[in-house]
Scaffold this motif. Structure first.
Motif, PDB file in Angstrom:
ATOM      1  N   PRO A  70       0.821  -1.207   0.000  1.00 47.88           N
ATOM      2  CA  PRO A  70       0.000   0.000   0.000  1.00 47.88           C
ATOM      3  C   PRO A  70       0.858   1.262   0.000  1.00 47.88           C
ATOM      4  O   PRO A  70       1.912   1.318   0.637  1.00 47.88           O
ATOM      5  N   ILE A  72       0.631   3.991   1.501  1.00 47.23           N
ATOM      6  CA  ILE A  72       0.881   4.601   2.799  1.00 47.23           C
ATOM      7  C   ILE A  72       2.084   3.980   3.490  1.00 47.23           C
ATOM      8  O   ILE A  72       2.670   4.562   4.389  1.00 47.23           O
ATOM      9  N   GLY A 172      -6.347   4.472   5.619  1.00 41.52           N
ATOM     10  CA  GLY A 172      -5.370   4.237   4.559  1.00 41.52           C
ATOM     11  C   GLY A 172      -4.823   2.825   4.561  1.00 41.52           C
ATOM     12  O   GLY A 172      -4.369   2.321   3.529  1.00 41.52           O
ATOM     13  N   PHE A 173      -4.858   2.170   5.721  1.00 41.92           N
ATOM     14  CA  PHE A 173      -4.420   0.786   5.824  1.00 41.92           C
ATOM     15  C   PHE A 173      -5.561  -0.202   5.602  1.00 41.92           C
ATOM     16  O   PHE A 173      -5.349  -1.407   5.711  1.00 41.92           O
ATOM     17  N   GLU A 181     -10.096   3.190  -2.998  1.00 44.13           N
ATOM     18  CA  GLU A 181      -8.897   2.642  -2.368  1.00 44.13           C
ATOM     19  C   GLU A 181      -7.712   3.593  -2.495  1.00 44.13           C
ATOM     20  O   GLU A 181      -7.009   3.874  -1.525  1.00 44.13           O
ATOM     21  N   GLU A 182      -7.473   4.115  -3.692  1.00 47.25           N
ATOM     22  CA  GLU A 182      -6.321   4.998  -3.901  1.00 47.25           C
ATOM     23  C   GLU A 182      -6.491   6.302  -3.130  1.00 47.25           C
ATOM     24  O   GLU A 182      -5.537   6.792  -2.507  1.00 47.25           O
ATOM     25  N   ARG A 184      -8.201   6.746  -0.387  1.00 44.02           N
ATOM     26  CA  ARG A 184      -8.023   6.450   1.031  1.00 44.02           C
ATOM     27  C   ARG A 184      -6.546   6.422   1.390  1.00 44.02           C
ATOM     28  O   ARG A 184      -6.122   6.964   2.412  1.00 44.02           O
ATOM     29  N   GLN A 185      -5.766   5.782   0.534  1.00 38.06           N
ATOM     30  CA  GLN A 185      -4.339   5.668   0.823  1.00 38.06           C
ATOM     31  C   GLN A 185      -3.647   7.029   0.750  1.00 38.06           C
ATOM     32  O   GLN A 185      -2.784   7.333   1.564  1.00 38.06           O
ATOM     33  N   ARG A 186      -4.033   7.829  -0.226  1.00 40.48           N
ATOM     34  CA  ARG A 186      -3.412   9.165  -0.333  1.00 40.48           C
ATOM     35  C   ARG A 186      -3.805  10.052   0.845  1.00 40.48           C
ATOM     36  O   ARG A 186      -2.967  10.789   1.376  1.00 40.48           O
ATOM     37  N   GLN A 189      -1.788   8.867   3.716  1.00 39.42           N
ATOM     38  CA  GLN A 189      -0.400   9.309   3.612  1.00 39.42           C
ATOM     39  C   GLN A 189      -0.274  10.778   3.984  1.00 39.42           C
ATOM     40  O   GLN A 189       0.664  11.179   4.700  1.00 39.42           O
TER      41      GLN A 189
END
Length: 404
Positions: A70, A72, A172-173, A181-182, A184-186, A189
């Motif tokens: 991921p 993050i 993000g995890f 999904e992307e 959430r991760q950004r 981060q």
């Protein structure tokens, strides 16, 4: 269903309220290769061996396909000690532990007992006359976040920012696939960077104006391993701040939910509060705050239960499945507050075992002993309650209870 979809089903939010049938399926299938190339392990003895195996890495940079990690997690600058292997992990962990507990600061946790008890009493007094309570919002969250912020030296007025950042980082995890999904991760981060900078700024202030908090101790530590750099302080402080309350929220919430579901256990602990330390250990086995360790990577081809897991493959250790392995625990789906020989994975094991375990245990024991007598006459408003989205850190998002 096919065992190669187990990871997808375990991380599916639809199964969050009761993942245990899936964990039983995982144990029955042994080591399960998933359709995404990862390997799941859910049996107790195999997990224990892997947690102590030096060939198993916690560093994402050892993954054969780093793009599978991921976003993050793909920042070496933000890696706290749990994302490193020895010897770097050992060095960073030793520095972080010096101001936290034994042998260098043996009285720090015990010195918090009076404060924890007072905070519990204040929170309970605030909802004593209410007919409906949200255990998460009114008790299980404010207690540990207040304690860890005081311990680290984070001003109380900054708690709302800490919570917003933490929620974004945990999201993000989130392992559940989806259209967002992307993003959430950004967002996670970005929140991680913001929290890191906040810790860095706090550390800078403590260099000239030290206090009796952990951030000051870390900034001014002159131990044999040297001082943490500012970047290392940011990563370590972020980890301690998040891990120092998120798992304890789940432990207290899961404990309350378990007691309300099991009247016999509730009455036993109400009448014999001296049993609470053992009951907390059983909660850590039966309904642990952390269910998965998804970030392990073999440094070489390894054999696990007659399955070869190749070097660099994603390895997921399903700790909560191991905690209910009938080959290790008698009647594992039964909550037994008197259980002996309870060597659970509630805090992991091996070199990466949770060094915040002593604080989490003290908080949970004091909190649940304070709360149990006040639960008399209350019942769950809904069962199952709404759960948090995370399949890694599993616990109720809300836990509403009401007078019967």
């Amino acid at each position: 269903m096919s065992p190669d979809t187990l990871y997808q089903r375990i991380t599916d939010y639809a199964n969050r309220a009761d993942p245990y049938p899936l964990y039983a399926e995982l144990r029955e299938n042994g080591v399960s290769r998933q359709d995404d190339g990862s390997y799941l392990v859910g049996t107790y003895h195999e997990i224990a061996a892997l947690l102590h195996d030096p060939r198993i890495s916690s560093d994402w940079r050892n993954r054969a396909d780093p793009s599978s990690v991921p976003l993050i997690r793909r920042s070496s600058e933000q890696m706290a000690f749990i994302g490193h292997d020895d010897p770097e992990h050992d060095r960073l962990r030793r520095i972080a532990m010096r101001p936290f507990g034994p042998p260098h600061t043996p009285g720090r946790i015990d010195a918090l007992r009076a404060d924890i008890t007072r905070i519990c009493d204040e929170l309970i007094d605030a909802f004593r006359d209410k007919d409906r309570i949200d255990i998460v919002e009114d008790f299980a969250y404010p207690l540990p976040v207040t304690v860890i912020c005081r311990l680290l030296g984070v001003p109380h007025e900054d708690v709302p920012r800490i919570r917003a950042w933490t929620n974004a980082i945990i999201a993000g995890f989130d392992l559940t696939p989806g259209q967002d999904e992307e993003s959430r991760q950004r967002a996670g981060q970005d929140a991680r960077l913001a929290m890191g900078e906040y810790i860095g700024d706090l550390s800078d202030k403590r260099r000239d104006h030290p206090s009796d908090d952990m951030i000051s101790a870390l900034v001014h530590d002159n131990g044999p391993d040297g001082r943490l750099t500012r970047t290392e302080l940011m990563a370590t402080g972020t980890l301690l701040l998040i891990a120092g309350h998120e798992t304890t929220v789940n432990l207290i919430s899961n404990g309350t939910l378990t007691f309300l579901r099991l009247p016999d256990a509730y009455r036993l602990l109400r009448d014999k509060p001296e049993l609470m330390p053992r009951a907390v250990e059983e909660l850590l086995r039966y309904e642990p705050p952390v269910h998965l360790l998804p970030q392990r990577t073999p440094l070489a081809d390894i054999e696990v239960a007659d399955v070869t897991i190749p070097k660099g493959a994603p390895l997921v250790l399903v700790l909560a499945a191991g905690n209910r392995d009938p080959l290790r625990f008698d009647d594992p789906d039964h909550f037994d507050p008197m259980r002996e020989d309870n060597q659970h994975f509630g805090f992991g094991s091996g070199i990466h075992n949770c060094f915040g375990a002593p604080l989490a245990r003290v908080e949970a024991q004091i909190a649940l002993n304070a709360l149990v007598p006040r639960l008399e006459g209350f019942q769950l408003s809904e069962d199952p309650p709404p759960y948090r989205r995370s399949s890694i850190l599993r616990g109720p998002r809300h836990l509403p209870i009401e007078r019967a």
